[in-house]
Design a protein around this motif. Structure first.
Motif, mmCIF file in Angstrom:
data_model
loop_
_atom_site.group_PDB
_atom_site.id
_atom_site.type_symbol
_atom_site.label_atom_id
_atom_site.label_comp_id
_atom_site.label_asym_id
_atom_site.label_seq_id
_atom_site.Cartn_x
_atom_site.Cartn_y
_atom_site.Cartn_z
ATOM 1 N N LEU A 44 0.857 -1.194 0.000
ATOM 2 C CA LEU A 44 0.000 0.000 0.000
ATOM 3 C C LEU A 44 0.883 1.230 0.000
ATOM 4 N N HIS A 45 0.505 2.230 -0.796
ATOM 5 C CA HIS A 45 1.267 3.476 -0.773
ATOM 6 C C HIS A 45 1.035 4.157 0.590
ATOM 7 N N PRO A 46 1.975 4.959 1.045
ATOM 8 C CA PRO A 46 1.853 5.583 2.370
ATOM 9 C C PRO A 46 0.504 6.284 2.560
ATOM 10 N N GLY A 47 -0.147 5.980 3.676
ATOM 11 C CA GLY A 47 -1.413 6.634 4.015
ATOM 12 C C GLY A 47 -2.640 5.975 3.420
ATOM 13 N N VAL A 48 -2.462 4.919 2.616
ATOM 14 C CA VAL A 48 -3.601 4.249 1.983
ATOM 15 C C VAL A 48 -3.926 2.981 2.768
ATOM 16 N N SER A 49 -5.234 2.730 2.979
ATOM 17 C CA SER A 49 -5.652 1.517 3.685
ATOM 18 C C SER A 49 -6.164 0.481 2.686
ATOM 19 N N PHE A 50 -6.166 -0.777 3.131
ATOM 20 C CA PHE A 50 -6.726 -1.830 2.281
ATOM 21 C C PHE A 50 -8.189 -1.522 1.945
ATOM 22 N N GLU A 51 -8.930 -1.002 2.935
ATOM 23 C CA GLU A 51 -10.346 -0.705 2.718
ATOM 24 C C GLU A 51 -10.523 0.311 1.578
ATOM 25 N N GLU A 52 -9.631 1.282 1.546
ATOM 26 C CA GLU A 52 -9.733 2.294 0.480
ATOM 27 C C GLU A 52 -9.510 1.645 -0.890
#
Lengths: 264, 294
Positions: A202-210
């Protein structure tokens, strides 16, 4: 770590797609894949062949846009006939930027909507069908959303994917091999069960849910914590800057966000 | 007995020799070395119901806008730097009948026709939507592998329209650009082949045998050749001249409305080649177009 943009982070990660390839043609279509291929050749895999974007093999990656006085050293001839011969022979790994992809990795650049009377006519299938079954392919999407990561199948399947229902006799096409998917949110591959699309980082600050909320099909996730996509090194940033002197990369992802949200 | 093989014709005589309903192959690739003088003459002719086979650029757009295309056999239509061809887009969205295929399938269909074979086997298209086209069949390899392959049917052309740099009056031609694309196959796949040439020169001035690599096919396949300086404009005929991006943008804007197209057509299509060259700023302006960067 040096301050960098999200696009630079993606380019640096995308370059690793070619890091272990044999002496093949590295093709990056559209600016981010092209910069990634150039970076790969410069830092990780000097064996790679690369073109000037037209008819010639260039010894070194050619910068994007107006070149000033720069004249590439030409090391071979690359007319389309030869490009076909080379790719049918399998010595190529392309990274392309389709408009749609589905759960099978089937991609589309032809039309949006009905093929007979499309809502939007795009380029046409180009060489996507042949590319997809002759050599490995990777993908870049600047906007990860449900219009790009579609539910069901893409509107027109330009590239074969891991959908046995479309394989003649259920037999996997000759050299079908889909590798990486890079987006503005994450890195994925086809390492899930039956080649399901799987989250790699995941790129920094991104969640799996997003990621999942912006994808029209389930994304496979291995157990354990998902790693963060690594930041580009100073050396990588310097090469990217040299290969993109006019900062075309700043125009690729909407708003040209920073590589870490806290820098916003 | 002395025989001359003078194949010189005018652009309009070439087009007048074609018929309604023909399958026409157009050489070049996207914005490079398209036989645009011939295409424009086709657009202003009375011909109709054509099947066009092309690695498409503004040739397809102009013919689509002029209502000439009954069916398009293609793998893409693009203006390269401007990815989407606006007139093609418009026609396609209005339901233009197409046979969409892979670039390599198109190549292979032309090659089959060039070799007078009914088809050539290919993997290109396997597992994709292009394989669903009703004119395609599959064939099983008769060897141990037993692989199922697409039988790409020969794409026989009634006529091929090609733009070359130099020709003599017999149709001995040179394509000097860095990529000859698939013009050679179109020439062999066609019943009749018509060339527009930047210059028609005496045979000795072709510079053979030094230019041998630039001689794409034998004169035996050539039916007629028309001298048409800047006959590829606004596409390139490098090294003689490059893509005219300024004119291409003007062309793209002509898709914005019927009025814009009619104005474009009156100024740049419904005129002969000499008037066309004048309408786009003359020879000096064309020669001044900078080399594009890819």
């Amino acid at each position: 770590m040096a301050r960098h943009t999200l696009t630079e982070l993606i380019i640096a990660r995308a370059a690793k797609a070619w890091a272990d390839d044999p002496e093949w043609l590295a093709t990056g279509i559209t600016p981010v894949p092209r910069l990634a291929a150039g970076l790969a050749k410069t830092l990780y895999n000097p064996r790679l062949m690369i073109t000037d974007g037209e008819n010639w093999f260039a010894r070194d990656p050619v910068p994007l846009g107006p070149r000033g006085g720069f004249e590439p050293v030409i090391e071979g001839w690359a007319p389309y006939l030869r490009t076909f011969d080379n790719l049918w022979n399998g010595r190529r790994h392309a990274m392309v930027a389709p408009v749609q992809i589905d759960r099978y990795g089937q991609t589309n650049i032809s039309v949006i909507g009905d093929h007979a009377q499309p809502k939007a006519a795009l380029l046409g299938a180009r060489g996507f069908p042949g590319n997809s079954i002759h050599h490995p392919n990777s993908f870049f999407f600047p906007a990860h959303n449900k219009r790009a990561f579609v539910e069901g199948e893409v509107d027109y399947v330009c590239m074969a994917g891991y959908n046995p229902a479309r394989w003649p006799g259920g037999r996997k096409p000759f050299r079908l091999e889909l590798r990486l998917i890079l987006t503005n949110l994450c890195v994925m591959d086809f390492g899930g069960p039956d080649h399901a699309i799987r989250l790699v980082s995941l790129h920094p600050g991104v969640s799996f849910e997003e990621v999942q909320d912006n994808t029209g099909f389930p994304i496979h996730r291995d157990g354990g914590e998902t790693p963060e996509t690594p930041a580009p090194t100073d050396e990588e940033l310097a090469v990217i800057a040299r290969l993109d002197p006019h900062d075309v990369r700043a125009t690729i992802i909407k708003g040209n966000p920073p590589g870490r949200p806290e820098w916003g | 007995m002395t025989t001359t093989f003078d194949k010189r014709m005018s652009i309009d005589d070439i087009i007048a020799s074609l018929s309604d309903g023909m399958t026409i192959g157009i050489g070049g690739w996207a914005t490079r070395r398209k036989p645009m003088a011939l295409v424009r003459a086709l657009a202003r002719s009375k011909l109709k119901d054509l099947t066009v086979v092309s690695y498409g650029g503004p040739d397809v757009g102009v013919l689509a806008a002029a209502g000439k295309i009954a069916k398009l056999a293609f793998a893409f239509v693009s203006l390269d730097h401007i990815p989407i061809e606006p007139h093609f887009k418009k026609a396609r969205q209005a339901g233009l009948k197409v046979w969409e295929m892979d670039e390599g399938m198109l190549h292979w269909g032309l090659r089959a026709a060039a070799m007078h074979l009914p088809f050539l086997p290919t993997r290109c298209g396997m597992g994709t939507s292009v394989a669903e086209h009703p004119d395609l069949r599959t064939i099983r390899s008769p060897f141990e592998d037993g692989e199922e392959l697409i039988a790409m049917p020969a794409l026989r052309l009634d006529a091929a329209l090609l733009h070359v740099h130099r020709s003599d009056e017999r149709g001995n031609a040179l394509i000097l650009s860095p990529d000859p694309f698939f013009d050679e196959l179109m020439a062999r796949a066609a019943d009749r082949v018509f060339l527009s040439a930047e210059r028609i020169v005496p045979t000795a001035e072709l510079g053979l045998p030094g230019n041998a690599r630039f001689h794409p096919f034998e004169r035996a396949v050539v039916t007629g050749v028309a001298e048409a300086p800047f006959g590829a404009h606004p596409t390139s005929a490098a090294p003689d001249y490059e893509i005219d991006m300024k004119h291409l943008r003007h062309y793209v804007a002509s898709a914005e409305s019927d009025d814009a197209w009619n104005a474009y057509r009156a100024a740049h299509v419904d005129v002969d080649q000499a008037a066309y060259v004048a309408s786009v700023g003359g020879a000096d302006a064309i020669l001044a177009a900078p080399r594009p960067v890819y």
